[in-house]
Structures are given as C-alpha cells and as structure tokens.
Design an enzyme around this catalytic site. Structure first.
Site, PDB file in Angstrom:
ATOM      1  N   GLU A   1       0.829  -1.215   0.000  1.00 52.15           N
ATOM      2  CA  GLU A   1       0.000   0.000   0.000  1.00 52.15           C
ATOM      3  C   GLU A   1       0.859   1.259   0.000  1.00 52.15           C
ATOM      4  O   GLU A   1       1.430   1.632   1.031  1.00 52.15           O
ATOM      5  CB  GLU A   1      -0.954   0.040   1.196  1.00 52.15           C
TER       6      GLU A   1
ATOM      7  N   LYS B   1      -7.730 -16.146  15.107  1.00 50.47           N
ATOM      8  CA  LYS B   1      -7.890 -15.800  13.691  1.00 50.47           C
ATOM      9  C   LYS B   1      -9.339 -15.561  13.265  1.00 50.47           C
ATOM     10  O   LYS B   1      -9.695 -15.818  12.122  1.00 50.47           O
ATOM     11  CB  LYS B   1      -7.249 -16.882  12.797  1.00 50.47           C
TER      12      LYS B   1
ATOM     13  N   ASP C   1       2.477 -14.560  12.296  1.00 54.13           N
ATOM     14  CA  ASP C   1       1.408 -15.263  11.588  1.00 54.13           C
ATOM     15  C   ASP C   1       0.412 -14.230  11.067  1.00 54.13           C
ATOM     16  O   ASP C   1      -0.316 -13.607  11.846  1.00 54.13           O
ATOM     17  CB  ASP C   1       0.721 -16.245  12.554  1.00 54.13           C
TER      18      ASP C   1
ATOM     19  N   HIS D   1      -3.160   9.774  -1.565  1.00 52.71           N
ATOM     20  CA  HIS D   1      -3.165   8.501  -2.281  1.00 52.71           C
ATOM     21  C   HIS D   1      -3.108   8.701  -3.797  1.00 52.71           C
ATOM     22  O   HIS D   1      -2.694   7.795  -4.520  1.00 52.71           O
ATOM     23  CB  HIS D   1      -4.353   7.645  -1.831  1.00 52.71           C
TER      24      HIS D   1
HETATM   25  C1  HMG Z   1       1.316  11.287   2.518  1.00 52.20           C
HETATM   26  C2  HMG Z   1       1.452  12.273   3.673  1.00 52.20           C
HETATM   27  C3  HMG Z   1       2.430  11.725   4.705  1.00 52.20           C
HETATM   28  C4  HMG Z   1       1.961  13.606   3.144  1.00 52.20           C
HETATM   29  O1  HMG Z   1       1.919  14.536   4.198  1.00 52.20           O
HETATM   30  P1  HMG Z   1       2.671  15.952   4.116  1.00 52.20           P
HETATM   31  O2  HMG Z   1       2.519  16.567   5.450  1.00 52.20           O
HETATM   32  O3  HMG Z   1       2.208  16.706   2.926  1.00 52.20           O
HETATM   33  O4  HMG Z   1       4.144  15.447   3.848  1.00 52.20           O
HETATM   34  P2  HMG Z   1       5.508  16.219   3.806  1.00 52.20           P
HETATM   35  O5  HMG Z   1       6.044  16.052   2.410  1.00 52.20           O
HETATM   36  O6  HMG Z   1       5.402  17.582   4.381  1.00 52.20           O
HETATM   37  O7  HMG Z   1       6.397  15.304   4.796  1.00 52.20           O
HETATM   38  C5  HMG Z   1       6.062  15.186   6.187  1.00 52.20           C
HETATM   39  C6  HMG Z   1       6.694  13.947   6.727  1.00 52.20           C
HETATM   40  O8  HMG Z   1       6.000  12.792   6.222  1.00 52.20           O
HETATM   41  C7  HMG Z   1       6.969  11.737   5.957  1.00 52.20           C
HETATM   42  N1  HMG Z   1       7.001  11.447   4.513  1.00 52.20           N
HETATM   43  C8  HMG Z   1       6.416  12.160   3.521  1.00 52.20           C
HETATM   44  N2  HMG Z   1       6.613  11.574   2.325  1.00 52.20           N
HETATM   45  C9  HMG Z   1       7.339  10.483   2.559  1.00 52.20           C
HETATM   46  C10 HMG Z   1       7.854   9.461   1.711  1.00 52.20           C
HETATM   47  N3  HMG Z   1       7.641   9.452   0.390  1.00 52.20           N
HETATM   48  N4  HMG Z   1       8.561   8.471   2.303  1.00 52.20           N
HETATM   49  C11 HMG Z   1       8.778   8.453   3.633  1.00 52.20           C
HETATM   50  N5  HMG Z   1       8.314   9.403   4.482  1.00 52.20           N
HETATM   51  C12 HMG Z   1       7.598  10.402   3.941  1.00 52.20           C
HETATM   52  C13 HMG Z   1       8.298  12.244   6.460  1.00 52.20           C
HETATM   53  O9  HMG Z   1       8.445  11.885   7.826  1.00 52.20           O
HETATM   54  C14 HMG Z   1       8.133  13.746   6.326  1.00 52.20           C
HETATM   55  O10 HMG Z   1       8.980  14.480   7.197  1.00 52.20           O
HETATM   56  P3  HMG Z   1      10.523  14.799   6.761  1.00 52.20           P
HETATM   57  O11 HMG Z   1      11.240  13.529   6.943  1.00 52.20           O
HETATM   58  O12 HMG Z   1      10.477  15.210   5.319  1.00 52.20           O
HETATM   59  O13 HMG Z   1      10.902  15.867   7.708  1.00 52.20           O
HETATM   60  C15 HMG Z   1       0.076  12.532   4.377  1.00 52.20           C
HETATM   61  O14 HMG Z   1      -0.827  13.162   3.475  1.00 52.20           O
HETATM   62  C16 HMG Z   1      -0.574  11.324   4.949  1.00 52.20           C
HETATM   63  O15 HMG Z   1      -0.101  10.733   5.904  1.00 52.20           O
HETATM   64  N6  HMG Z   1      -1.749  10.927   4.437  1.00 52.20           N
HETATM   65  C17 HMG Z   1      -2.470   9.791   5.003  1.00 52.20           C
HETATM   66  C18 HMG Z   1      -2.180   8.553   4.236  1.00 52.20           C
HETATM   67  C19 HMG Z   1      -2.512   7.336   5.073  1.00 52.20           C
HETATM   68  O16 HMG Z   1      -2.454   7.335   6.281  1.00 52.20           O
HETATM   69  N7  HMG Z   1      -2.805   6.260   4.410  1.00 52.20           N
HETATM   70  C20 HMG Z   1      -2.993   5.037   5.162  1.00 52.20           C
HETATM   71  C21 HMG Z   1      -3.732   4.108   4.452  1.00 52.20           C
HETATM   72  S1  HMG Z   1      -5.451   4.496   4.469  1.00 52.20           S
HETATM   73  C22 HMG Z   1      -6.178   2.962   4.680  1.00 52.20           C
HETATM   74  O17 HMG Z   1      -5.626   1.972   4.271  1.00 52.20           O
HETATM   75  C23 HMG Z   1      -7.275   2.814   5.612  1.00 52.20           C
HETATM   76  C24 HMG Z   1      -8.584   3.597   5.517  1.00 52.20           C
HETATM   77  C25 HMG Z   1      -8.348   5.081   5.192  1.00 52.20           C
HETATM   78  O18 HMG Z   1      -9.483   3.034   4.586  1.00 52.20           O
HETATM   79  C26 HMG Z   1      -9.107   3.382   6.945  1.00 52.20           C
HETATM   80  C27 HMG Z   1     -10.235   4.297   7.330  1.00 52.20           C
HETATM   81  O19 HMG Z   1     -11.403   3.993   7.007  1.00 52.20           O
HETATM   82  O20 HMG Z   1      -9.930   5.318   7.988  1.00 52.20           O
HETATM   83  N1  NDP Z   2      -0.914 -25.269  16.487  1.00 50.99           N
HETATM   84  C1  NDP Z   2      -1.839 -24.387  16.234  1.00 50.99           C
HETATM   85  O1  NDP Z   2      -3.026 -24.578  16.528  1.00 50.99           O
HETATM   86  C2  NDP Z   2      -1.480 -23.101  15.587  1.00 50.99           C
HETATM   87  C3  NDP Z   2      -0.203 -22.880  15.148  1.00 50.99           C
HETATM   88  N2  NDP Z   2       0.143 -21.687  14.590  1.00 50.99           N
HETATM   89  C4  NDP Z   2       1.530 -21.554  14.179  1.00 50.99           C
HETATM   90  O2  NDP Z   2       2.303 -21.701  15.348  1.00 50.99           O
HETATM   91  C5  NDP Z   2       3.578 -21.131  15.139  1.00 50.99           C
HETATM   92  C6  NDP Z   2       3.949 -20.335  16.356  1.00 50.99           C
HETATM   93  O3  NDP Z   2       3.873 -21.170  17.470  1.00 50.99           O
HETATM   94  P1  NDP Z   2       4.941 -20.985  18.610  1.00 50.99           P
HETATM   95  O4  NDP Z   2       4.547 -21.910  19.702  1.00 50.99           O
HETATM   96  O5  NDP Z   2       5.102 -19.541  18.913  1.00 50.99           O
HETATM   97  O6  NDP Z   2       6.307 -21.339  17.901  1.00 50.99           O
HETATM   98  P2  NDP Z   2       7.065 -22.723  17.647  1.00 50.99           P
HETATM   99  O7  NDP Z   2       6.127 -23.856  17.496  1.00 50.99           O
HETATM  100  O8  NDP Z   2       8.027 -22.430  16.561  1.00 50.99           O
HETATM  101  O9  NDP Z   2       7.800 -22.972  19.049  1.00 50.99           O
HETATM  102  C7  NDP Z   2       8.605 -22.053  19.643  1.00 50.99           C
HETATM  103  C8  NDP Z   2       9.456 -22.782  20.668  1.00 50.99           C
HETATM  104  O10 NDP Z   2      10.651 -22.054  20.852  1.00 50.99           O
HETATM  105  C9  NDP Z   2      11.218 -22.455  22.089  1.00 50.99           C
HETATM  106  N3  NDP Z   2      11.844 -21.261  22.685  1.00 50.99           N
HETATM  107  C10 NDP Z   2      13.196 -21.015  22.660  1.00 50.99           C
HETATM  108  N4  NDP Z   2      13.468 -19.849  23.267  1.00 50.99           N
HETATM  109  C11 NDP Z   2      12.277 -19.337  23.688  1.00 50.99           C
HETATM  110  C12 NDP Z   2      11.907 -18.146  24.365  1.00 50.99           C
HETATM  111  N5  NDP Z   2      12.803 -17.232  24.732  1.00 50.99           N
HETATM  112  N6  NDP Z   2      10.607 -17.935  24.633  1.00 50.99           N
HETATM  113  C13 NDP Z   2       9.669 -18.819  24.247  1.00 50.99           C
HETATM  114  N7  NDP Z   2       9.960 -19.990  23.628  1.00 50.99           N
HETATM  115  C14 NDP Z   2      11.259 -20.233  23.321  1.00 50.99           C
HETATM  116  C15 NDP Z   2      10.084 -22.999  22.930  1.00 50.99           C
HETATM  117  O11 NDP Z   2      10.390 -24.370  23.184  1.00 50.99           O
HETATM  118  P3  NDP Z   2       9.885 -25.116  24.514  1.00 50.99           P
HETATM  119  O12 NDP Z   2       8.399 -25.080  24.460  1.00 50.99           O
HETATM  120  O13 NDP Z   2      10.451 -26.465  24.348  1.00 50.99           O
HETATM  121  O14 NDP Z   2      10.400 -24.370  25.692  1.00 50.99           O
HETATM  122  C16 NDP Z   2       8.855 -22.832  22.045  1.00 50.99           C
HETATM  123  O15 NDP Z   2       7.914 -23.851  22.207  1.00 50.99           O
HETATM  124  C17 NDP Z   2       3.461 -20.265  13.901  1.00 50.99           C
HETATM  125  O16 NDP Z   2       4.108 -20.916  12.829  1.00 50.99           O
HETATM  126  C18 NDP Z   2       1.980 -20.213  13.663  1.00 50.99           C
HETATM  127  O17 NDP Z   2       1.696 -19.996  12.302  1.00 50.99           O
HETATM  128  C19 NDP Z   2      -0.762 -20.651  14.517  1.00 50.99           C
HETATM  129  C20 NDP Z   2      -2.036 -20.823  14.962  1.00 50.99           C
HETATM  130  C21 NDP Z   2      -2.517 -22.067  15.456  1.00 50.99           C
END
Ligand code: HMG
Ligand code: NDP
Length: 408
Positions: free
Chosen positions: A99, A228, A303, A403
């Site tokens: 996005e 999920k 995940d 956008h």
């Molecule tokens: C696009 C901006 C940021 C412009 O905003 P602006 O204020 O015109 O930007 P600017 O050119 O003055 O720059 C300001 C700062 O933005 C950053 N920035 C600016 N451009 C860049 C770039 N190319 N790459 C990396 N960072 C960038 C950067 O930090 C920059 O500061 P600087 O570093 O220049 O001092 C602003 O208009 C904005 O944030 N718009 C909102 C867009 C957004 O949030 N989209 C999210 C997705 S929407 C969605 O998926 C969900 C939705 C909407 O459906 C959910 C709902 O229902 O609400």
């Molecule tokens: N089975 C299911 O129903 C589901 C599975 N998943 C999947 O499960 C996976 C994640 O499961 P998850 O249990 O997190 O991972 P893993 O099955 O990969 O197991 C992680 C293992 O790492 C070991 N471990 C080593 N160091 C650490 C530490 N610092 N802290 C915690 N554990 C450590 C533990 O072993 P030990 O236990 O021997 O100590 C732990 O069981 C993902 O791939 C996900 O997609 C997602 C949803 C449902």
C-alpha cells in the site's frame, strides 16, 4: 533422482505425489519440479516466484508444497522513539506492504511523536489462549467438570508445563453452554507467539481432564480461544499481548506537521473511530491499526492471519488545555490482542530474522519474554503514529490527494 524434469514426469505419471517430492530430491529441486508442473498445467510463468534468496530447506517448518516465495516490498520507518517497559530508545521499524502512502504516513506520525519527545508504551497483560471444547451429559456433569478444574489447577499446570521448558500456565477459565464445556487455557509463552506451544500443552492437560472428569474432548480448539476470527472475547479479555501507547503532541506541532488542529483531530476521532465504529458494530475503534500490525507482521515473520486480533484496537484523541491558552493533543492506542513473537514461527526465516535484527530483537530476550514485549510496544507506537497521521490527513482533507500522489 535430482532432475526436476524427471521428477515432474513422475508426478504426472502418478508414481510420486506432488507433496512428496522432498523424499526424492533436495528441497530446491523439489520446488523447481513443482514449478514446472504448475507452469505446464496453468500456463503461468513462475520465474519471479522461483527467484528466492534462501535455501528452500530452511523454510521446511513453515510451508508445504513449496514452489518459491512471495516477495513483498519492505521499507523502514522511524526511528521510533519508545519509552517502554521493555523497549527503550530509538528503533527503526521495518514494514512490508503493497500500500503506497502507508510508510510515508507512519513516518510522518513518528516524526511528530519524535518532535514531541517520544511515546510511552506498556504491555499490560500477556496470555496466549487455547480453549478446547468438551461434551458432557448435561448441566450436572458440566458443573462437576468445572468444579474439578477449579480445584485442580496445579495438576493441569503440571501436565501442560511438562511439554515445554518456556511456557507457563497462567489460568484456566471455564465456560458452560448446555452440554458443552469450554476451558480457556492462558499461557505466558515468553518470546514465542505461542500458538503451537499452547496447543501442545493444552492437549496434554486435556488428557488429564478426560481421565478425571465425565467430560469428553470434542475439539482441542473450541473457538473461545479465539484464534484468527473477529471475537469480542479477545477485545475484552485480551490475547497474546495487551499493549497501550500514548503521547502528548503540542498543538503547534499538530498545526505545523499535520496541517490541522488538536480540536479537529479529537473531533474526527470521536465521530469516526468511536461513534462511526459503534454504529458499524465494529470491534476495532481505530482508523487503520491493522495497517501497521499487518505490515510489521509480514516484515518480522508473524502469523499474518492474526492481524484479525491486532485490529482489536481502541484509539483515543483528546485535547488538553495548556496554561498559556494553547491546546495540546493527547493520543493513545490500546491493542487488546497483539500476538507476536521473536522466536518460533516465521521469525527464523532470513528476511524476517534480518528485520528483527534491525529492531535488536532477534531471538529470545533476557529475561525470556522481554523481546516479544518490546516488539509489541514498538508496533503499538507505530500504530499510534499511523493513527495520528491518518486522522491528520482526514482532518485536513488530504487523504485522497495523498493517495493520488503516492498510492497509485
Ligand atoms: C502522505 C502524507 C504523509 C503527506 O503529508 P505531508 O505533510 O504533505 O508530507 P511532507 O512532504 O510535508 O512530509 C512530512 C513527513 O511525512 C513523511 N514522509 C512524507 N513523504 C514520505 C515518503 N515518500 N517516504 C517516507 N516518508 C515520507 C516524512 O516523515 C516527512 O517528514 P521529513 O522527513 O520530510 O521531515 C500525508 O498526506 C498522509 O499521511 N496521508 C495519510 C495517508 C494514510 O495514512 N494512508 C494510510 C492508508 S489508508 C487505509 O488503508 C485505511 C482507511 C483510510 O481506509 C481506513 C479508514 O477507514 O480510515
Ligand atoms: N498449532 C496451532 O493450533 C497453531 C499454530 N500456529 C503456528 O504456530 C507457530 C507459532 O507457534 P509458537 O509456539 O510460537 O512457535 P514454535 O512452534 O516455533 O515454538 C517455539 C518454541 O521455541 C522455544 N523457545 C526457545 N526460546 C524461547 C523463548 N525465549 N521464549 C519462548 N519460547 C522459546 C520454545 O520451546 P519449549 O516449548 O520447548 O520451551 C517454544 O515452544 C506459527 O508458525 C503459527 O503460524 C498458529 C495458529 C494455530
């Protein structure tokens, strides 16, 4: 046999099943043979899918029937200034998405938070859940089962924890519906997201429940977990990490960098994120927390299906009057059920491990659990930045133009 053409021919002739190719060749050759089969049957060209950068064998725990890799562009935002319980200091946050404008937006929000002195963040609750469902004869047996569970938490803990050296059983919450009994097991899974760990441990505990009560296991997951799926229980009780981040943004920063006012953002938040979400019957009282959660999940090997739970987020934006008569903005996000890990799952894969390295959070933390807590706090601050920037864009009527410029 290691020739992909020969392997593909053997699958075509019915001698080898497509998911058993790794029994006959190394993992990369097996993937190549699968690509040939799919290319011939569909006419698709899988050159890009086959151009991956890690040994296929490394992905063996993560995928079956591998043909290659989906590559999602990854960028970085930040630094993220976090004053957390586990994360402290400035962190670059890698985000993977398709996005356009998303990273620009989060980056802008982080710039605002940075200029305001950073954000506080805390994990306030931690518990990965698995809730098996049992069949009983009726309410009398249900009550008997619940009573046994409540009296024997230690026995269940011993059984569950015998399967893991890291996981700790925190609680078992019983629910009864007619002749069904649900036991919601909650674990501290330390640095693992913990779904495998919790499932295996709960399976062991279920054997004890069946041996000691009239209950008979129907399904190891009875959907009160709830994994999920959109579910109020996760929004209320939490699942994985419950994490909150907040910051106070001086009014002049809102005007300079977000081109609007604290009052306008607070009003947009109330009418959109609170009232609009309530009217829509949403569980997510936020603008786009899922954008940051999803992009961070893809980048760091979480995940991706659990973005559903990550969207259980409430955003608040309020004005705070200063003594000099100006108005600041108090901004917060509370993610009720953020399911993250820095070990296990997809976190070991090469690009995902590198992304965790950027955050300084690859692998287990010291103490265990601290790396996953820190990841949750950093993602929460990223989500806060996204909320600030998008609400700013909506208040200043810049969403569509942003956008047009960046997203297409
Ligand atoms: C696009 C901006 C940021 C412009 O905003 P602006 O204020 O015109 O930007 P600017 O050119 O003055 O720059 C300001 C700062 O933005 C950053 N920035 C600016 N451009 C860049 C770039 N190319 N790459 C990396 N960072 C960038 C950067 O930090 C920059 O500061 P600087 O570093 O220049 O001092 C602003 O208009 C904005 O944030 N718009 C909102 C867009 C957004 O949030 N989209 C999210 C997705 S929407 C969605 O998926 C969900 C939705 C909407 O459906 C959910 C709902 O229902 O609400
Ligand atoms: N089975 C299911 O129903 C589901 C599975 N998943 C999947 O499960 C996976 C994640 O499961 P998850 O249990 O997190 O991972 P893993 O099955 O990969 O197991 C992680 C293992 O790492 C070991 N471990 C080593 N160091 C650490 C530490 N610092 N802290 C915690 N554990 C450590 C533990 O072993 P030990 O236990 O021997 O100590 C732990 O069981 C993902 O791939 C996900 O997609 C997602 C949803 C449902």
């Amino acid at each position: 046999m290691t020739d992909p053409e020969d392997l593909a021919a053997r699958v075509r002739d019915g001698d080898v099943r497509i998911h058993e190719l790794e029994d006959h060749a190394d993992y990369d050759t097996a993937a190549e043979a699968r690509r040939l089969i799919v290319e011939r049957e569909t006419g698709a060209d899988l050159e890009a899918v086959g151009d991956y950068s890690f040994p296929a064998e490394q992905a063996e725990p993560n995928i079956e029937n591998m043909i290659g890799a989906a590559q999602v562009p990854m960028g970085v935002v930040g630094p993220v200034p976090v004053h957390g319980g586990a994360a402290d200091g400035d962190h670059y946050l890698p985000l993977a998405t398709t996005e356009g404008a998303l990273l620009a937006s989060v980056n802008r929000g982080l710039g605002v938070i940075r200029a305001a002195g950073g954000a506080d963040a805390r994990v306030t609750k931690n518990g990965m859940t698995r809730a098996p469902v049992f069949r009983v004869d009726g309410v009398a047996e249900a009550a008997e089962t619940v009573e046994w569970v409540e009296d024997n938490l230690e026995t269940l803990r011993e059984a569950a924890e015998s399967t893991t050296s890291h996981g700790e059983l925190l609680d078992v919450e019983p629910y009864v519906v007619g002749d069904s009994v649900y036991l919601r097991f909650a674990y501290d899974t330390k640095d693992a997201m913990g779904m495998n760990m919790a499932t295996i441990a709960t399976g062991e505990a279920c054997e004890v429940v069946e041996a000691e009560t009239p209950a008979s296991l129907v399904a190891l997951s009875g959907n009160l977990c709830s994994d999920k799926k959109p579910a109020a229980i996760n929004a209320v009780e939490g699942r994985g990490r419950s994490v909150t981040a907040d910051a106070v943004i001086p009014g002049e920063l809102v005007e300079e960098r977000l081109h609007t006012t604290a009052d306008a953002i607070a009003e947009a938040n109330t009418r959109k994120n609170l009232i609009g979400s309530a009217k829509a019957g949403s569980l997510g009282f936020n603008a786009h927390a899922a954008n940051v959660v999803g992009a961070a999940f893809l980048a760091t090997g979480q995940d991706e299906a659990q973005v559903v739970e990550g969207a259980n987020t409430i955003t608040t934006m309020d004005t705070r009057e200063r003594e000099d008569g100006t108005t600041d903005l108090y901004a917060s996000v509370s993610l009720a059920s953020l399911e993250v890990g820095t070990v296990g799952g997809g976190t070991k894969l090469p690009t995902q491990a590198e992304a965790l390295e950027v955050l300084g959070l690859r692998g287990g933390g010291d103490p265990p659990g601290s790396n996953a807590d820190a990841l949750a706090e950093i993602i929460a601050v990223g989500a806060l930045a996204g909320e600030l920037s998008l609400l700013g864009a909506l208040s200043s009527r810049h969403l569509a133009s942003a956008h047009e410029d960046l997203g297409r």
